[in-house]
Every structure is written in C-alpha cells, then in structure tokens.
Design an enzyme around this catalytic site. Structure first.
Site, PDB file in Angstrom:
ATOM      1  N   ASP A  14       0.800  -1.246   0.000  1.00 54.88           N
ATOM      2  CA  ASP A  14       0.000   0.000   0.000  1.00 54.88           C
ATOM      3  C   ASP A  14       0.828   1.290   0.000  1.00 54.88           C
ATOM      4  O   ASP A  14       0.545   2.219   0.775  1.00 54.88           O
ATOM      5  CB  ASP A  14      -0.951   0.003   1.206  1.00 54.88           C
ATOM      6  CG  ASP A  14      -1.989  -1.103   1.138  1.00 54.88           C
ATOM      7  OD1 ASP A  14      -1.924  -1.919   0.214  1.00 54.88           O
ATOM      8  OD2 ASP A  14      -2.856  -1.158   2.028  1.00 54.88           O
ATOM      9  N   ASP A  52      -4.490  -0.750  -1.920  1.00 51.78           N
ATOM     10  CA  ASP A  52      -5.789  -0.536  -1.277  1.00 51.78           C
ATOM     11  C   ASP A  52      -6.684   0.123  -2.333  1.00 51.78           C
ATOM     12  O   ASP A  52      -6.293   1.138  -2.940  1.00 51.78           O
ATOM     13  CB  ASP A  52      -5.579   0.391  -0.067  1.00 51.78           C
ATOM     14  CG  ASP A  52      -6.514   0.107   1.086  1.00 51.78           C
ATOM     15  OD1 ASP A  52      -6.875  -1.068   1.306  1.00 51.78           O
ATOM     16  OD2 ASP A  52      -6.890   1.077   1.786  1.00 51.78           O
ATOM     17  N   HIS A  54     -10.704   0.884  -2.828  1.00 48.11           N
ATOM     18  CA  HIS A  54     -12.063   0.809  -2.285  1.00 48.11           C
ATOM     19  C   HIS A  54     -13.107   1.440  -3.201  1.00 48.11           C
ATOM     20  O   HIS A  54     -12.850   2.506  -3.778  1.00 48.11           O
ATOM     21  CB  HIS A  54     -12.131   1.566  -0.955  1.00 48.11           C
ATOM     22  CG  HIS A  54     -11.244   1.033   0.134  1.00 48.11           C
ATOM     23  ND1 HIS A  54     -11.302  -0.267   0.574  1.00 48.11           N
ATOM     24  CD2 HIS A  54     -10.292   1.644   0.894  1.00 48.11           C
ATOM     25  CE1 HIS A  54     -10.423  -0.436   1.554  1.00 48.11           C
ATOM     26  NE2 HIS A  54      -9.782   0.705   1.763  1.00 48.11           N
ATOM     27  N   HIS A  87     -10.527   7.097   1.690  1.00 42.87           N
ATOM     28  CA  HIS A  87      -9.155   6.976   1.167  1.00 42.87           C
ATOM     29  C   HIS A  87      -9.106   5.905   0.087  1.00 42.87           C
ATOM     30  O   HIS A  87      -9.927   4.980   0.072  1.00 42.87           O
ATOM     31  CB  HIS A  87      -8.174   6.605   2.302  1.00 42.87           C
ATOM     32  CG  HIS A  87      -8.437   5.241   2.869  1.00 42.87           C
ATOM     33  ND1 HIS A  87      -9.402   4.992   3.810  1.00 42.87           N
ATOM     34  CD2 HIS A  87      -7.883   4.032   2.587  1.00 42.87           C
ATOM     35  CE1 HIS A  87      -9.429   3.709   4.097  1.00 42.87           C
ATOM     36  NE2 HIS A  87      -8.522   3.094   3.369  1.00 42.87           N
ATOM     37  N   LYS A 112      -6.936  -4.817  -3.136  1.00 41.37           N
ATOM     38  CA  LYS A 112      -7.681  -5.329  -1.975  1.00 41.37           C
ATOM     39  C   LYS A 112      -8.624  -4.261  -1.454  1.00 41.37           C
ATOM     40  O   LYS A 112      -8.426  -3.069  -1.722  1.00 41.37           O
ATOM     41  CB  LYS A 112      -6.724  -5.794  -0.881  1.00 41.37           C
ATOM     42  CG  LYS A 112      -5.863  -4.661  -0.342  1.00 41.37           C
ATOM     43  CD  LYS A 112      -4.854  -5.198   0.631  1.00 41.37           C
ATOM     44  CE  LYS A 112      -4.045  -4.091   1.259  1.00 41.37           C
ATOM     45  NZ  LYS A 112      -4.846  -3.113   2.014  1.00 41.37           N
ATOM     46  N   CYS A 157      -1.878  -2.662   7.567  1.00 40.84           N
ATOM     47  CA  CYS A 157      -1.745  -3.556   6.409  1.00 40.84           C
ATOM     48  C   CYS A 157      -0.429  -4.323   6.384  1.00 40.84           C
ATOM     49  O   CYS A 157      -0.396  -5.480   5.970  1.00 40.84           O
ATOM     50  CB  CYS A 157      -2.016  -2.786   5.129  1.00 40.84           C
ATOM     51  SG  CYS A 157      -3.766  -2.292   5.059  1.00 40.84           S
TER      52      CYS A 157
HETATM   53  C1  VGL Z   1      -4.643   0.740   5.656  1.00 40.11           C
HETATM   54  C2  VGL Z   1      -6.249   1.551   7.068  1.00 40.11           C
HETATM   55  C3  VGL Z   1      -7.208   1.430   6.093  1.00 40.11           C
HETATM   56  C4  VGL Z   1      -3.208   0.369   5.438  1.00 40.11           C
HETATM   57  C5  VGL Z   1      -5.587   0.589   4.665  1.00 40.11           C
HETATM   58  O1  VGL Z   1      -2.763   0.288   4.267  1.00 40.11           O
HETATM   59  O2  VGL Z   1      -2.492   0.151   6.441  1.00 40.11           O
HETATM   60  N1  VGL Z   1      -4.978   1.204   6.849  1.00 40.11           N
HETATM   61  N2  VGL Z   1      -6.863   0.953   4.889  1.00 40.11           N
HETATM   62 ZN    ZN Z   2      -8.268   1.040   3.306  1.00 32.66          ZN
END
Ligand code: VGL
Ligand code: ZN
Length: 213
Positions: A14, A52, A54, A87, A112, A157
């Site tokens: 990420d 990440d 979404h 995010h 993901k 993550c």
């Molecule tokens: C993450 C919070 C929400 C991360 C991803 O990449 O650590 N943290 N989504």
């Molecule tokens: Zn996230």
C-alpha cells in the site's frame, strides 16, 4: 550486496498517495521509506505490490455512516471495524502509486478492499478471511518460500500481511526501517512489532539484508 536468492519475494504494501504525507490517511513520515525501498528493489527478483482499492461506498469510511467520526469502532457485517477517512477510492489519484516508486520490475499488483462489506488489511485475505487476492497462489507458483515485507502502514496492512504470510507457512521478514505506523494510539507501531515477533516473524533493519540471507 548481491541479488537475493530466487526463493525470496519483496512485498510492497500500500505505498499509495493517500498513505503518504498530504494524503487522506497520511502515515506520519511515510515518505521516508521511499528511498529505502528504491535501494531494496534491485536486490529482489520477485517483487509484488498490494494496492488498497475501495469503492466510494466502502463500509470502512466514516462518511458512509452518518453521525460517526474516523477512529470510531463500529460493527461492520459482524466484524469490529475502525472507521477511516475516505481513502484510496478506486481510480482516484489518492489510490495511485507515487511516480517516484519504480514499478518497472514488479511481477504483479494485488488490489484489496473492493468488497464494501468487509475491510481488507492483509494483502492475502480480507479481514473475514473469505476473499482471497491470489497473492498466495502467485508466490507459490513462483517458488517463493520467504517474503520480505515493507510499506504502509506497520500497525495495519503491513502487520496483517505479515501475520497471514507467516500463517501460510512463508518465512517472513519485515524490514522495519522501510515501514511506518499510523499510531492512532502512540504505541501502536511498537505493539505491532511485538505481535509480529511473537508470531515468529523476523523484524530487522534492511541494512542487515545481506547478513541475514
Ligand atoms: C490501511 C487503514 C485502512 C493500510 C488501509 O494500508 O495500512 N490502513 N486501509
Ligand atoms: Zn483502506
């Protein structure tokens, strides 16, 4: 340093605009890992990344639960869920990788967090351990036995990706200098390291890479 043996993979977790300074869910000092990762990549033959990704209606966003604030805990489809600011919405600049991150030798990117009903911290499975990104199969097909994990964020993550890797039987290393924690609570990063070590994961400074492998 020599190229690491072919049974090892580097997993970049990420490393996206929204987790870097100025991003929607900025990890403090997250940008400091970029030059370290640049120097690590040449040592690996197998490099993969997670992203990440979404939908705007994702259930982990406080904005989708009227009356809530980021940081609050809710029940999301039967699992305890920390609410986050919006995010890494699919297709937006915040979900992109920074231009300074060299992608030229990556074998694959595993997205993901697409299921709006469950969050997905690990690069392998969602938090309910139902959805599978295909990362495990990819690594096994490449003959990977050891994974070296870096990226953002250490207390979410990176931690869950490392715990899943270990539970799947991979020898698992986290390069601690190439990760940073969100630290919603000031000790979260330190606590994450203790959990990783207790699970049999090696946590070390990437300077020790050649000494170790
Ligand atoms: C993450 C919070 C929400 C991360 C991803 O990449 O650590 N943290 N989504
Ligand atoms: Zn996230």
């Amino acid at each position: 340093m020599n190229t690491i043996n072919s049974g090892s993979a580097l997993i970049l977790v990420d490393i996206q605009h929204d987790f870097l300074p100025g991003g929607a869910l900025a990890v403090p000092q997250g940008d400091e890992i970029l030059p370290i990762i640049a120097s690590l990549q040449p040592h690996f033959e197998h490099i993969v990344a997670t992203q990440d990704w979404h939908p705007a209606k994702h259930g982990s966003f406080a904005a989708n639960h009227p009356g809530t604030q980021p940081g609050q805990l809710i029940d999301l489809d039967g699992l305890s869920q920390i609410l986050w600011p919006v995010h890494c919405v699919e297709g937006t600049p915040g979900a992109d990788f920074p231009d300074t991150l060299d992608r030229s030798r990556w074998k694959a990117v595993f997205k993901k967090g697409q299921n709006p009903k469950v969050d997905s911290y690990s690069g392998f499975f969602d938090n309910a351990r139902r959805g599978d990104t295909g990362l495990r199969t990819h690594l096994l097909l490449q003959g990977v036995r050891r994974v070296c994990i870096v990226g953002l964020a250490l207390d979410y993550c990176v931690k869950y990706t490392a715990l899943d890797a270990r539970s799947l039987g991979f020898e698992t290393i986290v390069f601690t200098d190439a990760t940073r924690a969100v630290n919603l609570q000031p000790e979260d990063g330190q606590r994450a390291l203790l959990e990783l070590k207790a699970a049999g994961i090696t946590c070390l400074d990437s300077k020790n890479l050649t000494r170790y492998v």
